[in-house]
Design a protein around this motif. Sequence first.
Motif, PDB file in Angstrom:
ATOM      1  N   LEU A 198      32.279  88.581  52.959  1.00 34.01           N
ATOM      2  CA  LEU A 198      31.578  87.658  51.807  1.00 34.01           C
ATOM      3  C   LEU A 198      30.455  88.575  51.365  1.00 34.01           C
ATOM      4  CD1 LEU A 198      31.719  84.282  53.620  1.00 34.01           C
ATOM      5  CD2 LEU A 198      33.112  84.976  51.610  1.00 34.01           C
ATOM      6  N   HIS A 199      29.646  89.042  52.121  1.00 40.56           N
ATOM      7  CA  HIS A 199      28.399  89.777  51.614  1.00 40.56           C
ATOM      8  C   HIS A 199      28.830  90.661  50.679  1.00 40.56           C
ATOM      9  CE1 HIS A 199      24.397  91.016  51.565  1.00 40.56           C
ATOM     10  NE2 HIS A 199      24.779  92.338  51.585  1.00 40.56           N
ATOM     11  N   GLY A 200      30.105  91.607  51.041  1.00 41.50           N
ATOM     12  CA  GLY A 200      30.743  92.692  50.250  1.00 41.50           C
ATOM     13  C   GLY A 200      31.034  91.957  48.883  1.00 41.50           C
ATOM     14  N   ILE A 201      31.514  90.899  48.777  1.00 38.84           N
ATOM     15  CA  ILE A 201      31.908  90.224  47.575  1.00 38.84           C
ATOM     16  C   ILE A 201      31.166  89.763  46.458  1.00 38.84           C
ATOM     17  CG2 ILE A 201      33.033  88.003  46.549  1.00 38.84           C
ATOM     18  CD1 ILE A 201      35.087  88.447  49.155  1.00 38.84           C
ATOM     19  N   VAL A 206      33.518  94.579  46.352  1.00 32.68           N
ATOM     20  CA  VAL A 206      34.760  94.116  47.003  1.00 32.68           C
ATOM     21  C   VAL A 206      35.313  93.021  46.097  1.00 32.68           C
ATOM     22  CG1 VAL A 206      36.096  93.046  49.021  1.00 32.68           C
ATOM     23  CG2 VAL A 206      34.130  94.432  49.577  1.00 32.68           C
ATOM     24  N   ARG A 207      36.598  93.230  45.744  1.00 30.84           N
ATOM     25  CA  ARG A 207      37.112  92.203  44.890  1.00 30.84           C
ATOM     26  C   ARG A 207      38.665  91.666  45.474  1.00 30.84           C
ATOM     27  NH1 ARG A 207      32.880  92.429  43.821  1.00 30.84           N
ATOM     28  NH2 ARG A 207      31.818  92.633  41.519  1.00 30.84           N
ATOM     29  N   ASN A 208      39.129  92.193  46.540  1.00 33.61           N
ATOM     30  CA  ASN A 208      40.077  91.773  47.349  1.00 33.61           C
ATOM     31  C   ASN A 208      40.294  91.742  48.718  1.00 33.61           C
ATOM     32  OD1 ASN A 208      42.194  91.844  44.764  1.00 33.61           O
ATOM     33  ND2 ASN A 208      40.865  93.773  44.722  1.00 33.61           N
ATOM     34  N   THR A 209      40.591  90.840  49.203  1.00 38.28           N
ATOM     35  CA  THR A 209      40.598  91.005  50.836  1.00 38.28           C
ATOM     36  C   THR A 209      41.788  89.973  51.181  1.00 38.28           C
ATOM     37  OG1 THR A 209      39.287  90.533  52.773  1.00 38.28           O
ATOM     38  CG2 THR A 209      39.170  88.644  51.027  1.00 38.28           C
ATOM     39  N   GLY A 210      42.266  90.243  52.522  1.00 37.61           N
ATOM     40  CA  GLY A 210      43.273  89.571  53.047  1.00 37.61           C
ATOM     41  C   GLY A 210      43.179  88.770  54.183  1.00 37.61           C
ATOM     42  N   LEU A 211      43.753  87.558  54.424  1.00 36.71           N
ATOM     43  CA  LEU A 211      43.569  86.963  55.699  1.00 36.71           C
ATOM     44  C   LEU A 211      44.423  86.954  56.847  1.00 36.71           C
ATOM     45  CD1 LEU A 211      42.008  84.027  56.657  1.00 36.71           C
ATOM     46  CD2 LEU A 211      44.039  83.022  55.693  1.00 36.71           C
ATOM     47  N   VAL A 227      38.324  80.186  55.807  1.00 39.63           N
ATOM     48  CA  VAL A 227      38.943  79.782  54.601  1.00 39.63           C
ATOM     49  C   VAL A 227      37.878  79.133  53.875  1.00 39.63           C
ATOM     50  CG1 VAL A 227      40.637  78.588  53.266  1.00 39.63           C
ATOM     51  CG2 VAL A 227      41.280  80.314  55.010  1.00 39.63           C
ATOM     52  N   GLU A 228      37.350  78.298  54.511  1.00 38.17           N
ATOM     53  CA  GLU A 228      36.287  77.226  53.748  1.00 38.17           C
ATOM     54  C   GLU A 228      35.240  78.056  53.316  1.00 38.17           C
ATOM     55  OE1 GLU A 228      37.339  74.390  52.688  1.00 38.17           O
ATOM     56  OE2 GLU A 228      39.033  75.047  53.435  1.00 38.17           O
ATOM     57  N   MET A 229      34.743  79.196  54.135  1.00 34.34           N
ATOM     58  CA  MET A 229      33.580  80.085  53.625  1.00 34.34           C
ATOM     59  C   MET A 229      33.786  80.793  52.545  1.00 34.34           C
ATOM     60  SD  MET A 229      32.835  81.287  57.498  1.00 34.34           S
ATOM     61  CE  MET A 229      32.360  82.925  57.044  1.00 34.34           C
ATOM     62  N   ILE A 230      35.096  81.189  52.062  1.00 25.00           N
ATOM     63  CA  ILE A 230      35.662  82.029  51.099  1.00 25.00           C
ATOM     64  C   ILE A 230      36.166  81.175  49.884  1.00 25.00           C
ATOM     65  CG2 ILE A 230      37.870  82.593  51.529  1.00 25.00           C
ATOM     66  CD1 ILE A 230      37.073  85.404  50.823  1.00 25.00           C
ATOM     67  N   ARG A 231      36.140  79.970  50.255  1.00 21.98           N
ATOM     68  CA  ARG A 231      36.851  79.053  49.061  1.00 21.98           C
ATOM     69  C   ARG A 231      36.179  79.131  47.688  1.00 21.98           C
ATOM     70  NH1 ARG A 231      40.929  75.841  49.318  1.00 21.98           N
ATOM     71  NH2 ARG A 231      40.869  75.655  51.451  1.00 21.98           N
ATOM     72  N   PRO A 232      34.932  79.234  47.591  1.00 15.02           N
ATOM     73  CA  PRO A 232      34.025  79.160  46.541  1.00 15.02           C
ATOM     74  C   PRO A 232      34.148  80.401  45.544  1.00 15.02           C
ATOM     75  CG  PRO A 232      32.659  78.331  47.974  1.00 15.02           C
ATOM     76  CD  PRO A 232      33.835  78.764  48.972  1.00 15.02           C
ATOM     77  N   HIS A 233      34.719  81.370  46.397  1.00 11.02           N
ATOM     78  CA  HIS A 233      34.978  82.807  45.553  1.00 11.02           C
ATOM     79  C   HIS A 233      36.356  83.123  45.077  1.00 11.02           C
ATOM     80  CE1 HIS A 233      30.935  84.289  46.873  1.00 11.02           C
ATOM     81  NE2 HIS A 233      31.128  83.619  47.777  1.00 11.02           N
ATOM     82  N   LEU A 234      37.314  82.055  45.471  1.00 10.34           N
ATOM     83  CA  LEU A 234      38.739  82.060  45.134  1.00 10.34           C
ATOM     84  C   LEU A 234      39.051  82.318  43.769  1.00 10.34           C
ATOM     85  CD1 LEU A 234      40.623  80.115  47.962  1.00 10.34           C
ATOM     86  CD2 LEU A 234      39.753  82.262  47.958  1.00 10.34           C
ATOM     87  N   VAL A 261      49.526  79.102  53.209  1.00 12.51           N
ATOM     88  CA  VAL A 261      49.632  78.160  52.125  1.00 12.51           C
ATOM     89  C   VAL A 261      49.129  76.994  52.718  1.00 12.51           C
ATOM     90  CG1 VAL A 261      51.139  76.859  50.936  1.00 12.51           C
ATOM     91  CG2 VAL A 261      51.581  79.381  51.083  1.00 12.51           C
ATOM     92  N   GLU A 262      49.225  76.406  53.928  1.00 12.53           N
ATOM     93  CA  GLU A 262      48.621  75.211  54.356  1.00 12.53           C
ATOM     94  C   GLU A 262      47.002  75.346  54.328  1.00 12.53           C
ATOM     95  OE1 GLU A 262      49.998  74.850  58.292  1.00 12.53           O
ATOM     96  OE2 GLU A 262      51.983  74.677  57.684  1.00 12.53           O
ATOM     97  N   LEU A 263      46.324  76.467  54.612  1.00  8.85           N
ATOM     98  CA  LEU A 263      45.075  76.455  54.732  1.00  8.85           C
ATOM     99  C   LEU A 263      44.424  76.711  53.184  1.00  8.85           C
ATOM    100  CD1 LEU A 263      44.646  78.911  57.468  1.00  8.85           C
ATOM    101  CD2 LEU A 263      44.111  76.725  57.823  1.00  8.85           C
ATOM    102  N   VAL A 264      44.882  77.565  52.501  1.00 13.64           N
ATOM    103  CA  VAL A 264      44.319  77.744  51.169  1.00 13.64           C
ATOM    104  C   VAL A 264      44.717  77.064  50.046  1.00 13.64           C
ATOM    105  CG1 VAL A 264      43.988  79.916  49.624  1.00 13.64           C
ATOM    106  CG2 VAL A 264      44.313  80.144  52.127  1.00 13.64           C
ATOM    107  N   GLY A 265      46.148  76.494  50.029  1.00 13.71           N
ATOM    108  CA  GLY A 265      46.608  75.573  49.162  1.00 13.71           C
ATOM    109  C   GLY A 265      47.392  76.231  48.148  1.00 13.71           C
ATOM    110  N   LYS A 266      47.719  77.586  48.043  1.00 14.38           N
ATOM    111  CA  LYS A 266      48.517  78.363  47.312  1.00 14.38           C
ATOM    112  C   LYS A 266      48.977  79.831  48.146  1.00 14.38           C
ATOM    113  CE  LYS A 266      44.810  81.419  45.624  1.00 14.38           C
ATOM    114  NZ  LYS A 266      45.362  82.847  45.787  1.00 14.38           N
ATOM    115  N   LEU A 267      49.834  80.417  47.408  1.00 15.66           N
ATOM    116  CA  LEU A 267      50.482  81.553  48.186  1.00 15.66           C
ATOM    117  C   LEU A 267      49.408  82.711  47.961  1.00 15.66           C
ATOM    118  CD1 LEU A 267      54.093  81.689  46.568  1.00 15.66           C
ATOM    119  CD2 LEU A 267      53.672  81.572  48.837  1.00 15.66           C
ATOM    120  N   PRO A 268      49.421  83.575  48.776  1.00 11.73           N
ATOM    121  CA  PRO A 268      48.533  84.817  48.854  1.00 11.73           C
ATOM    122  C   PRO A 268      48.762  85.471  47.467  1.00 11.73           C
ATOM    123  CG  PRO A 268      50.432  85.224  50.503  1.00 11.73           C
ATOM    124  CD  PRO A 268      50.333  83.658  50.085  1.00 11.73           C
TER     125      PRO A 268
END
Length: 265
Positions: free
Chosen positions: A21-24, A29-34, A45-52, A121-128
């Motif tokens: 998150l600091h790197g974003i 950093v513009r891409n990361t995988g869960l 996921v909730e920590m990164i949601r504002p950056h999606l 998908v359950e956590l994020v609400g969309k496909l990766p």
Amino acid sequence: MKLLAQSDDYGITRAVSCGILHGIERGIVRNTGLFSNMPWSAECVEMIRPHLDQIGFGIDLNASTGPSVLGYDQVPKLCHEDGSFFTSRENRALDTEENGFDHVDRDQLYAEFDAQIHRFVELVGKLPDYVHNHAYGTDTTLEVSRELAAKYERPWTTGIQEHAELKSAGMGWYGFGPAEEQLTSDLEAWLIDDKGELLASGREYGYLVCHCGYVDADLFALSSFNVCRVKDLEALCSPRVRQWVDDNGIELITFRDLGREWTER
């Protein structure tokens, strides 16, 4: 050049996630995988949601770190009875000449990886936004990941590296081994001195895969690839690297910026 700057392993631990998150927020950093299989994945996921809206958020398909999503009853050939995956070291010990150095049960791996995508998908609400393989891999893990990327029409990071207009930076800056060797990792010099030939290649796209993060006790328990993460984070947040991006007219892009021709079919 259009650069895909990717930091792997979001969610492997809370500290690594905070570092990414600091790197974003402060770096390139513009891409990361869960890691969707970890017990704290929902929290991360909730920590990164504002950056999606600003990043590519993909999935790191994983069969060697943490717990299986499906568990021992459904994928007993992938994990211990407690549901924890065989580690990379344990998996490699099972790869022998007799099984073609690939012991992985394809059907169980497909089921597990597909379950990890459904969990995402359950956590994020969309496909990766993309599909990436984590660490331990065989022909079977690559085949399954490729098939799932095609199924969901997502870019597959192994496949995109075959694109004629893309140059990968490689991973030659890492000091592998114990902590003192990992701390010699110098991604900043690798980029600024163009040791990966991103700029010298003259290609339209560049691809950088690194491993930013802070370090916590969970990381030491889960991975031997640990303290090098703070060095990657330091590099991608450094003023010199940000200046390198500006001076060379580099456009930082996400996997969502790629056209349909980059998607596995």
